[in-house]
Motif scaffolding. Structure first.
Motif, short mmCIF file in Angstrom:
data_model
loop_
_atom_site.label_atom_id
_atom_site.label_comp_id
_atom_site.label_asym_id
_atom_site.label_seq_id
_atom_site.Cartn_x
_atom_site.Cartn_y
_atom_site.Cartn_z
N GLN B 17 81.21 26.91 42.95
CA GLN B 17 82.32 25.99 42.64
C GLN B 17 83.18 26.51 41.49
OE1 GLN B 17 81.63 21.65 43.30
NE2 GLN B 17 79.53 22.20 42.87
N GLU B 18 82.54 27.15 40.54
CA GLU B 18 83.27 27.67 39.37
C GLU B 18 84.31 28.71 39.82
OE1 GLU B 18 84.53 27.63 35.84
OE2 GLU B 18 82.69 26.49 36.12
N THR B 19 83.89 29.60 40.74
CA THR B 19 84.80 30.64 41.24
C THR B 19 85.94 30.01 42.03
OG1 THR B 19 82.87 32.05 41.44
CG2 THR B 19 84.86 32.84 42.49
N LEU B 20 85.62 28.99 42.84
CA LEU B 20 86.66 28.32 43.62
C LEU B 20 87.71 27.71 42.70
CD1 LEU B 20 84.80 26.44 46.51
CD2 LEU B 20 86.15 28.50 46.66
N LEU B 21 87.21 27.12 41.62
CA LEU B 21 88.11 26.49 40.66
C LEU B 21 89.01 27.52 39.98
CD1 LEU B 21 88.33 23.53 39.97
CD2 LEU B 21 86.88 23.90 38.01
N GLN B 22 88.42 28.67 39.64
CA GLN B 22 89.21 29.75 39.02
C GLN B 22 90.25 30.27 40.00
OE1 GLN B 22 86.08 32.38 37.79
NE2 GLN B 22 86.07 31.58 35.70
N TYR B 23 89.86 30.34 41.29
CA TYR B 23 90.79 30.79 42.32
C TYR B 23 91.99 29.84 42.37
CZ TYR B 23 92.54 31.89 47.04
OH TYR B 23 93.33 32.23 48.11
N SER B 44 83.43 27.17 57.00
CA SER B 44 84.38 26.10 57.32
C SER B 44 84.46 25.05 56.23
CB SER B 44 83.97 25.41 58.62
OG SER B 44 83.52 26.31 59.54
N PHE B 45 83.30 24.69 55.65
CA PHE B 45 83.26 23.66 54.61
C PHE B 45 84.15 24.09 53.44
CE2 PHE B 45 79.90 20.76 52.30
CZ PHE B 45 80.92 19.89 51.94
N GLU B 46 83.89 25.29 52.93
CA GLU B 46 84.65 25.79 51.78
C GLU B 46 86.13 25.98 52.13
OE1 GLU B 46 81.56 26.76 52.28
OE2 GLU B 46 80.55 27.23 50.38
N GLU B 47 86.37 26.44 53.34
CA GLU B 47 87.76 26.70 53.75
C GLU B 47 88.56 25.40 53.81
OE1 GLU B 47 88.31 28.61 57.51
OE2 GLU B 47 90.17 29.54 56.85
N ASP B 48 87.95 24.37 54.43
CA ASP B 48 88.61 23.06 54.49
C ASP B 48 88.85 22.53 53.09
OD1 ASP B 48 88.79 22.84 57.16
OD2 ASP B 48 87.38 21.18 57.40
N ALA B 49 87.82 22.66 52.25
CA ALA B 49 87.91 22.14 50.88
C ALA B 49 89.04 22.83 50.13
CB ALA B 49 86.58 22.34 50.16
N MET B 50 89.13 24.13 50.29
CA MET B 50 90.15 24.88 49.57
C MET B 50 91.55 24.44 50.00
SD MET B 50 90.43 26.89 47.21
CE MET B 50 89.29 28.16 46.79
N GLU B 51 91.70 24.21 51.31
CA GLU B 51 93.00 23.72 51.81
C GLU B 51 93.37 22.41 51.14
OE1 GLU B 51 94.01 23.35 56.06
OE2 GLU B 51 92.74 25.10 56.34
N GLY B 52 92.39 21.52 51.05
CA GLY B 52 92.64 20.21 50.44
C GLY B 52 92.91 20.33 48.95
N LEU B 53 92.13 21.14 48.27
CA LEU B 53 92.27 21.26 46.81
C LEU B 53 93.63 21.84 46.43
CD1 LEU B 53 88.66 22.49 45.98
CD2 LEU B 53 89.64 20.30 45.32
#
Lengths: 198, 119
Positions: B17-23, B44-53
């Motif tokens: 999650q920390e890396t996703l946030l930095q991204y 898919s989970f992370e990809e969907d989440a990233m789209e939303g975030l």
């Protein structure tokens, strides 16, 4: 694993979701669920935002999903927590959208034991021959797909970089890579089949 | 050749999650961004989440939202635990009272029988 953990998780970081889940099923102590769930807070927030397109509703939905998991999980044996949670989150959002953002009545019984997604996961043995076939197949992709797949996988360029270099939008870049990857797999499988039937 | 393998490998590892946030907050180098994007391609989970975030207006606020949600989660978990402990205590006290009554009954019966048998 969790960011900004409120439940103290440091000593449990080495434990996998499955191990924490086993502990929960053994003593039904919700503290274990708290530790697993906060590993996914950010992802849940993102998924809810993707579907609901509203920051406040996304936040409320994450809270509702937490509650649902805490209330429901002891009733079923869940095998793949991450896939199950993803399914719960998607169902929750879809039910909310269907009921016009009203009160939801999602049932969690279906597909409780959701296996990790198998889509595009069929492994092709990575032999020298396959890699040679891949090089040949790469040439058969259309220009856009070949360009994006090459820049992304071989030159290790990010979407943003590829977008700047090619003039495609970020969405186009992503789509060309996804489709290119899928087509590449199909082409290789076809060539392998032809090779084995000869 | 190694890079070619990545196209077919399909072996996805989780992105923390920390890396996703930095991204999201644009704090990663181009190379690190590509590595995250490659992993997301198979999750898919992370990809969907990233789209939303990415739709959040203020990406810096996401950390505070996550923190608040985790705090709420802690409250929920503790509330349930307290209720369970309370129930456990209730059941335990009832059990102790029943055992005590049972022992008293035995002692009383013994005393009655003993009195009756005395000449």
């Amino acid at each position: 694993m969790a960011i900004f953990p409120v439940v103290n998780t440091e000593k449990y970081e080495s434990l996998s979701d499955q191990q924490l889940l086993d502990k929960f099923y053994a003593d039904h102590d919700n503290t274990w669920l708290g530790i697993i769930l906060q590993r996914y807070t950010l992802l849940l927030l993102g998924v809810c935002m993707k579907y609901l397109k509203n920051e406040e509703e996304a936040k409320d939905s994450v809270q509702q999903i937490f509650l649902k998991v805490i209330q429901e999980l002891h009733k079923y044996k869940v095998e793949y927590f991450k896939s199950w949670l993803y399914m719960v989150a998607k169902n929750h959002c879809l039910m909310k959208l269907r009921s016009g953002h009203g009160k939801i009545s999602a049932e969690l019984h279906n597909e409780m034991i959701a296996a990790p997604e198998e889509e595009d996961k069929a492994e092709i043995a990575l032999t020298e021959k396959t890699l040679d076939l891949m090089k040949a197949s790469l040439e058969e992709l259309n220009n856009e797909q070949r360009q994006c797949v090459t820049l992304f996988y071989l030159d290790k360029k990010s979407y943003q970089h590829i977008s700047e270099e090619t003039g495609f939008s970020m969405m186009q870049v992503k789509s060309y890579i996804q489709n290119g990857k899928r087509n590449l797999k199909i082409l290789i499988e076809k060539k392998l089949k032809q090779g084995s039937s000869k | 050749m190694d890079n070619l393998k990545n196209i077919l490998s399909g072996l996805s590892t989780d992105v923390d999650q920390e890396t996703l946030l930095q991204y999201l907050q644009g704090k990663l180098t181009d190379e690190q961004r590509q590595a995250v994007e490659e992993k997301l391609m198979d999750n898919s989970f992370e990809e969907d989440a990233m789209e939303g975030l990415q739709e959040f207006k203020d990406k810096q606020q996401i950390s505070y939202v996550v923190e608040a949600l985790n705090r709420d989660l802690k409250r929920k978990v503790e509330k349930k635990k307290k209720r369970r402990d309370k129930m456990k205590l209730k059941v335990q006290s009832t059990l102790y009272i029943v055992i005590l009554i049972f022992i008293l009954l035995i002692v009383f019966s013994y005393w009655i029988i003993h009195k009756m048998l005395q000449p």
